[in-house]
Design an enzyme around this catalytic site. Structure first.
Site, PDB file in Angstrom:
ATOM      1  N   CYS A  38     -19.547  31.243-108.955  1.00  0.00           N
ATOM      2  CA  CYS A  38     -20.902  31.819-108.920  1.00  0.00           C
ATOM      3  C   CYS A  38     -20.924  32.961-107.900  1.00  0.00           C
ATOM      4  O   CYS A  38     -20.576  32.762-106.731  1.00  0.00           O
ATOM      5  CB  CYS A  38     -21.901  30.735-108.515  1.00  0.00           C
ATOM      6  SG  CYS A  38     -23.541  31.390-108.161  1.00  0.00           S
ATOM      7  N   LYS A  81     -46.769  20.063 -69.934  1.00  0.00           N
ATOM      8  CA  LYS A  81     -46.288  18.803 -70.510  1.00  0.00           C
ATOM      9  C   LYS A  81     -45.116  19.152 -71.438  1.00  0.00           C
ATOM     10  O   LYS A  81     -45.310  19.634 -72.561  1.00  0.00           O
ATOM     11  CB  LYS A  81     -47.415  18.100 -71.279  1.00  0.00           C
ATOM     12  CG  LYS A  81     -47.040  16.721 -71.758  1.00  0.00           C
ATOM     13  CD  LYS A  81     -48.293  15.990 -72.240  1.00  0.00           C
ATOM     14  CE  LYS A  81     -48.030  14.540 -72.571  1.00  0.00           C
ATOM     15  NZ  LYS A  81     -47.008  14.316 -73.567  1.00  0.00           N
ATOM     16  N   ASP A 102     -42.232  18.937 -73.966  1.00  0.00           N
ATOM     17  CA  ASP A 102     -42.077  18.083 -75.136  1.00  0.00           C
ATOM     18  C   ASP A 102     -40.614  17.674 -75.305  1.00  0.00           C
ATOM     19  O   ASP A 102     -39.846  18.306 -76.019  1.00  0.00           O
ATOM     20  CB  ASP A 102     -42.564  18.834 -76.380  1.00  0.00           C
ATOM     21  CG  ASP A 102     -42.864  17.879 -77.512  1.00  0.00           C
ATOM     22  OD1 ASP A 102     -42.837  16.650 -77.285  1.00  0.00           O
ATOM     23  OD2 ASP A 102     -43.128  18.352 -78.625  1.00  0.00           O
ATOM     24  N   TYR A 141     -40.514  15.831 -62.733  1.00  0.00           N
ATOM     25  CA  TYR A 141     -41.963  15.823 -62.507  1.00  0.00           C
ATOM     26  C   TYR A 141     -42.449  14.723 -61.571  1.00  0.00           C
ATOM     27  O   TYR A 141     -43.638  14.675 -61.272  1.00  0.00           O
ATOM     28  CB  TYR A 141     -42.761  15.833 -63.810  1.00  0.00           C
ATOM     29  CG  TYR A 141     -42.395  14.749 -64.817  1.00  0.00           C
ATOM     30  CD1 TYR A 141     -42.557  13.403 -64.528  1.00  0.00           C
ATOM     31  CD2 TYR A 141     -41.932  15.105 -66.078  1.00  0.00           C
ATOM     32  CE1 TYR A 141     -42.238  12.429 -65.459  1.00  0.00           C
ATOM     33  CE2 TYR A 141     -41.608  14.133 -67.014  1.00  0.00           C
ATOM     34  CZ  TYR A 141     -41.766  12.808 -66.688  1.00  0.00           C
ATOM     35  OH  TYR A 141     -41.450  11.850 -67.612  1.00  0.00           O
ATOM     36  N   CYS A 201     -26.228  32.695-111.654  1.00  0.00           N
ATOM     37  CA  CYS A 201     -25.109  32.869-112.591  1.00  0.00           C
ATOM     38  C   CYS A 201     -25.325  32.125-113.906  1.00  0.00           C
ATOM     39  O   CYS A 201     -24.505  32.218-114.811  1.00  0.00           O
ATOM     40  CB  CYS A 201     -23.810  32.395-111.951  1.00  0.00           C
ATOM     41  SG  CYS A 201     -23.719  30.605-111.781  1.00  0.00           S
ATOM     42  N   CYS A 204     -25.254  24.463-107.680  1.00  0.00           N
ATOM     43  CA  CYS A 204     -24.654  25.205-108.777  1.00  0.00           C
ATOM     44  C   CYS A 204     -23.206  24.740-108.849  1.00  0.00           C
ATOM     45  O   CYS A 204     -22.503  24.716-107.847  1.00  0.00           O
ATOM     46  CB  CYS A 204     -24.718  26.702-108.482  1.00  0.00           C
ATOM     47  SG  CYS A 204     -23.641  27.650-109.559  1.00  0.00           S
ATOM     48  N   GLU A 264     -49.534  20.604 -64.454  1.00  0.00           N
ATOM     49  CA  GLU A 264     -48.147  20.848 -64.874  1.00  0.00           C
ATOM     50  C   GLU A 264     -48.077  21.056 -66.378  1.00  0.00           C
ATOM     51  O   GLU A 264     -48.963  20.601 -67.106  1.00  0.00           O
ATOM     52  CB  GLU A 264     -47.278  19.614 -64.523  1.00  0.00           C
ATOM     53  CG  GLU A 264     -47.202  19.348 -63.047  1.00  0.00           C
ATOM     54  CD  GLU A 264     -46.578  17.987 -62.729  1.00  0.00           C
ATOM     55  OE1 GLU A 264     -45.965  17.371 -63.625  1.00  0.00           O
ATOM     56  OE2 GLU A 264     -46.722  17.544 -61.583  1.00  0.00           O
ATOM     57  N   CYS A 298     -28.313  27.598-112.722  1.00  0.00           N
ATOM     58  CA  CYS A 298     -28.290  28.390-111.486  1.00  0.00           C
ATOM     59  C   CYS A 298     -29.015  29.711-111.744  1.00  0.00           C
ATOM     60  O   CYS A 298     -28.686  30.416-112.710  1.00  0.00           O
ATOM     61  CB  CYS A 298     -26.848  28.652-111.065  1.00  0.00           C
ATOM     62  SG  CYS A 298     -26.721  29.850-109.736  1.00  0.00           S
ATOM     63  N   LYS A 316     -53.889  17.611 -74.443  1.00  0.00           N
ATOM     64  CA  LYS A 316     -52.946  17.880 -75.535  1.00  0.00           C
ATOM     65  C   LYS A 316     -53.372  19.102 -76.341  1.00  0.00           C
ATOM     66  O   LYS A 316     -54.544  19.253 -76.676  1.00  0.00           O
ATOM     67  CB  LYS A 316     -52.907  16.674 -76.482  1.00  0.00           C
ATOM     68  CG  LYS A 316     -52.304  15.438 -75.847  1.00  0.00           C
ATOM     69  CD  LYS A 316     -50.821  15.376 -76.035  1.00  0.00           C
ATOM     70  CE  LYS A 316     -50.484  14.733 -77.350  1.00  0.00           C
ATOM     71  NZ  LYS A 316     -49.113  14.285 -77.420  1.00  0.00           N
TER      72      LYS A 316
HETATM   73  S1  IVH Z   1     -45.893  12.379 -65.592  1.00  0.00           S
HETATM   74  C1  IVH Z   1     -47.141   8.128 -65.148  1.00  0.00           C
HETATM   75  N1  IVH Z   1     -45.525  14.923 -66.041  1.00  0.00           N
HETATM   76  O1  IVH Z   1     -45.171  12.903 -71.254  1.00  0.00           O
HETATM   77  C2  IVH Z   1     -46.930   9.482 -65.536  1.00  0.00           C
HETATM   78  N2  IVH Z   1     -45.023  13.406 -67.788  1.00  0.00           N
HETATM   79  O2  IVH Z   1     -47.042  11.348 -72.820  1.00  0.00           O
HETATM   80  C3  IVH Z   1     -45.532   9.772 -65.756  1.00  0.00           C
HETATM   81  N3  IVH Z   1     -44.122  14.458 -69.796  1.00  0.00           N
HETATM   82  O3  IVH Z   1     -43.611   9.804 -70.798  1.00  0.00           O
HETATM   83  C4  IVH Z   1     -45.301  11.003 -66.473  1.00  0.00           C
HETATM   84  N4  IVH Z   1     -44.143  16.519 -69.044  1.00  0.00           N
HETATM   85  O4  IVH Z   1     -42.136  11.891 -70.863  1.00  0.00           O
HETATM   86  C5  IVH Z   1     -45.457  13.685 -66.547  1.00  0.00           C
HETATM   87  N5  IVH Z   1     -45.203  17.202 -66.287  1.00  0.00           N
HETATM   88  C6  IVH Z   1     -45.125  15.972 -66.767  1.00  0.00           C
HETATM   89  C7  IVH Z   1     -44.643  15.730 -68.072  1.00  0.00           C
HETATM   90  C8  IVH Z   1     -44.623  14.415 -68.543  1.00  0.00           C
HETATM   91  C9  IVH Z   1     -43.843  15.742 -70.057  1.00  0.00           C
HETATM   92  C10 IVH Z   1     -43.943  13.336 -70.736  1.00  0.00           C
HETATM   93  C11 IVH Z   1     -43.314  12.108 -70.148  1.00  0.00           C
HETATM   94  C12 IVH Z   1     -44.268  10.974 -70.434  1.00  0.00           C
HETATM   95  C13 IVH Z   1     -45.060  11.549 -71.573  1.00  0.00           C
HETATM   96  C14 IVH Z   1     -46.402  10.896 -71.679  1.00  0.00           C
END
Ligand code: IVH
Length: 667
Positions: free
Chosen positions: A430, A115, A117, A226, A410, A425, A113, A407, A313
């Site tokens: 100005c 991740k 942010d 998720y 001016c 300024c 999946e 400034c 990551k």
């Molecule tokens: S699973 C026990 N799936 O990443 C696992 N987390 O660094 C539960 N996050 O606290 C999380 N995308 O807020 C999972 N596809 C995804 C995610 C995801 C973002 C975040 C989530 C978690 C953090 C951990």
């Protein structure tokens, strides 16, 4: 109430929910925005006529409830864990080997999946209705942010019950702010002189921590699910479970993949390292989960994180480049902003060559000098910023950047602002400042004067034709035709656009004035609450502060603006030239004109939101506390301290029916 009507309302809600799901979950809308708006208006209309039929899960009720003082704490039923990180393919292979060893060479499937942010969120659905939303907090206990989360349009308030979701369902997922929303939020904040968010995650977190859901609603947050806290019914694995969540109407990320070996996982992870810039939300890596619930169980969890799950990551993409020069821009409030020009460099999908350095303290903090090699990154993968100077590569001739004492546009005196961060300024006249103010005034989001671009404005300013906003409305065809590179037709178009702008809604004009801390949102709140430009201009800071959402700093800033004789004169001149701001809010009657009203207790025919709306629509003003200034209090069932106070102060108290009588004839 006729059951026909209830059915019609219910049908409309189902239709709207269905189209919300097509739009936000499947990304495949089937009707136009126009048709959608029509459905929505129809529902709103019926509900306004029959407030007793409003239910909390109605799509019209996303923003409801009052600002709160603080969040309640919620203990999670099962802890919200975090995930261990990996940073390269080798570490991913190590994860796979550990799993295989523990599972003694059973077949393994992985779900890969994105991740997202953002912020982890737990959503509880009881009998298909969203009843609670809680942040992760420390993993054990989080904040109850239900009112705020209800405003997130991709989160269904009611699940698709045809797919029979479990009676109690706890869904987990990520609330995020799309990159574009982040960029425009920061743009608005910078225009209003407010602090900027460093990245979309902070912006999403900040938006969920707001005590007023109406502001959260304007922040355009979104959500991907998720996981669930407990397995759903007979689903055997994570992938099946995700598919079920999607059927229930929850947004599932479309890039979720099921694969059966780690090399395929690595391939997918690598491909997203560059593809991520094409997404309209930020991801900071990938999440890899063992698919089978039985295998997840066998693998178990540590106190911190499950052993069946790992993240991969991505490094925040950085580039190094050389600072070629530092310009100083003068903004509409007079703030001087240093901007670094550097050797063009490819970063997170585009070529970048400039970055704001925000203020002079930042130049000092980073010790940036022209000629330095610097590391650049993009906040929210959009906004370039200088992170640091690369040590040891500085020329011995590189000079410290001289903080301006005048400034640059001016020559006027510069001063540190009250907060002690920006240099400003101080010259109100100005030309650079005036030019920026005018550009903002005519922009699409404010007075929307087409064809009046920066180059034309520059000429108006340099030729002395426009010194105030009012001067725009005094321009003649002759004035415009005489500009450089200007044809008769273009000049006429400009004049027509200026004419058209005379009847913009009040909030647009209020916003266009560029009052500090008053962006589009506050301008709208202010205009709706006060009703006329005159009322806004003559209100004291204390009166303005009575408006929900308008805090003391904003109130003072507005009062200060209108206290200045030159601003009042400028507005008078504008009005004399025919500027006539319109009120968008439909008023049903004037029966409550000028009345300050407090509603308390449980009302039968109104929700908190609809009573507020009704009072406003009939010309009254709602207040949250009873004082001598209160004209009357509407007391519903179980009214408590506010009713007591009204009686004590001798303020008139009316029942709900009496209130309805007051507005009835004139609706
Ligand atoms: S699973 C026990 N799936 O990443 C696992 N987390 O660094 C539960 N996050 O606290 C999380 N995308 O807020 C999972 N596809 C995804 C995610 C995801 C973002 C975040 C989530 C978690 C953090 C951990």
């Amino acid at each position: 109430m006729s059951s026909e009507l209830s059915k019609q309302i219910e049908k409309l809600r189902e239709e709207i929910n269905h189209h919300d799901s097509l739009y936000y979950v499947s990304n495949k809308p089937e009707i136009s925005d126009y048709d959608y708006d029509n459905l929505f208006s129809k529902l709103k209309e019926l509900e306004a006529k029959h407030p007793e039929l409003i239910t909390t899960d109605s799509p019209t009720q996303r923003v409801s409830g009052k600002p709160i003082k603080s969040f309640n704490q919620i203990k999670h039923n099962s802890p919200m864990l975090s995930i261990d990180n990996t940073y390269n393919p080798e570490q991913l292979r190590g994860f796979d080997q550990r799993i295989r060893k523990q599972l003694e060479d059973e077949d393994i499937e992985y779900v890969v999946e994105l991740k997202i942010d953002g912020l982890a969120m737990s959503l509880t659905y009881q009998d298909s209705i969203l009843t609670q939303a809680a942040t992760r907090g420390d993993g054990e206990t989080g904040d109850d942010v239900t009112s705020n989360v209800r405003t997130i349009k991709s989160i269904p308030l009611r699940l698709n019950s045809k797919k029979t979701p479990p009676e109690l369902l706890e869904v987990r997922g990520e609330v995020y702010m799309p990159k574009k929303s982040f960029a425009s939020l920061n743009q608005l904040r910078s225009e209003a002189g407010e602090n900027l968010f460093a990245n979309p995650r902070n912006a999403a977190a900040g938006s969920l921590k707001l005590l007023d859901p109406r502001i959260t609603a304007s922040r355009n947050l979104s959500f991907f699910t998720y996981s669930t806290a407990e397995a759903i019914g007979n689903s055997k694995d994570h992938y099946q479970s995700l598919k079920k969540l999607k059927e229930f109407g929850l947004p599932l990320n479309p890039h979720t993949k099921k694969v059966s070996d780690i090399e395929k996982v690595i391939e997918i992870c690598n491909s997203w390292e560059t593809k991520r810039y094409e997404l309209d939300y930020q991801i900071d890596g990938m999440v890899i989960k063992v698919n089978s619930f039985a295998q997840q169980e066998k693998l178990g969890t540590t106190a911190r994180s499950p052993k069946w799950c790992i993240s991969f990551k991505f490094p925040a993409e950085q580039a190094t480049t050389i600072i070629e020069s530092i310009d100083i821009q003068v903004g509409k409030t007079g703030a001087l902003t240093p901007v670094a020009n550097f050797k063009p460099v490819k970063l997170a999908g585009t070529v970048v060559k400039r970055a704001s350095l925000h203020n002079f303290d930042e130049i000092k903090r980073l010790d940036i000098r022209v000629g330095d090699t610097v590391v650049v990154e993009k906040a929210g993968e959009i906004i370039p910023q200088v992170m640091r100077v690369v040590d040891g590569e500085r020329s011995i001739f590189a000079q410290e950047f001289a903080i301006p004492t005048k400034c640059p546009e001016c020559g006027g005196e510069v001063r540190k602002d009250k907060e002690g961060v920006s240099l400003r300024c101080n010259n109100k006249d100005c030309p650079a400042r005036l030019k920026e103010k005018l550009i903002y005034f005519v922009a699409r989001s404010q007075m929307d004067i087409e064809n009046l671009g920066p180059a034309v404005i520059e000429q108006f300013v340099s030729k002395g034709l426009v010194k105030t906003f009012a001067d725009i409305y005094k321009l003649t065809l002759f004035d415009i035709i005489n500009l450089d590179r200007m044809g008769q037709k273009s000049a006429q178009n400009i004049l027509e656009a200026i004419e058209k702008s005379k009847k913009r809604p009040l909030w647009r004009l209020v916003c266009a004035l560029g009052i500090r801390h008053v962006g589009a949102q506050n301008a709208e709140v202010l205009s709706n609450a006060m009703g006329t430009l005159e009322a806004i201009m003559t209100a004291t800071a204390e009166e303005l502060e009575e408006i929900e959402q308008i805090g003391p700093i904003i109130a003072q800033s507005i009062a200060n603006f209108f206290a200045l004789e030159e601003n009042r004169k400028m507005i008078e001149e504008m009005l004399e030239c025919g500027v006539e701001p319109t009120i968008e809010k439909k008023k049903y009657s004037d029966s409550l004109k000028g009345k300050v009203i407090v509603a308390t207790g449980t009302l039968e025919n109104f929700t908190r939101e609809s009573i507020k709306q009704t009072i406003k629509e009939n010309g009254g003003k709602i207040s949250s506390s009873v004082s001598k200034k209160t004209d009357f209090v509407i007391a519903g069932k179980n009214a408590g301290s506010k009713l007591e106070k009204a009686n004590k102060l001798g303020v008139r108290v009316v029942t709900e029916e009496e209130f309805e009588d007051m507005i009835k004839d004139e609706v």
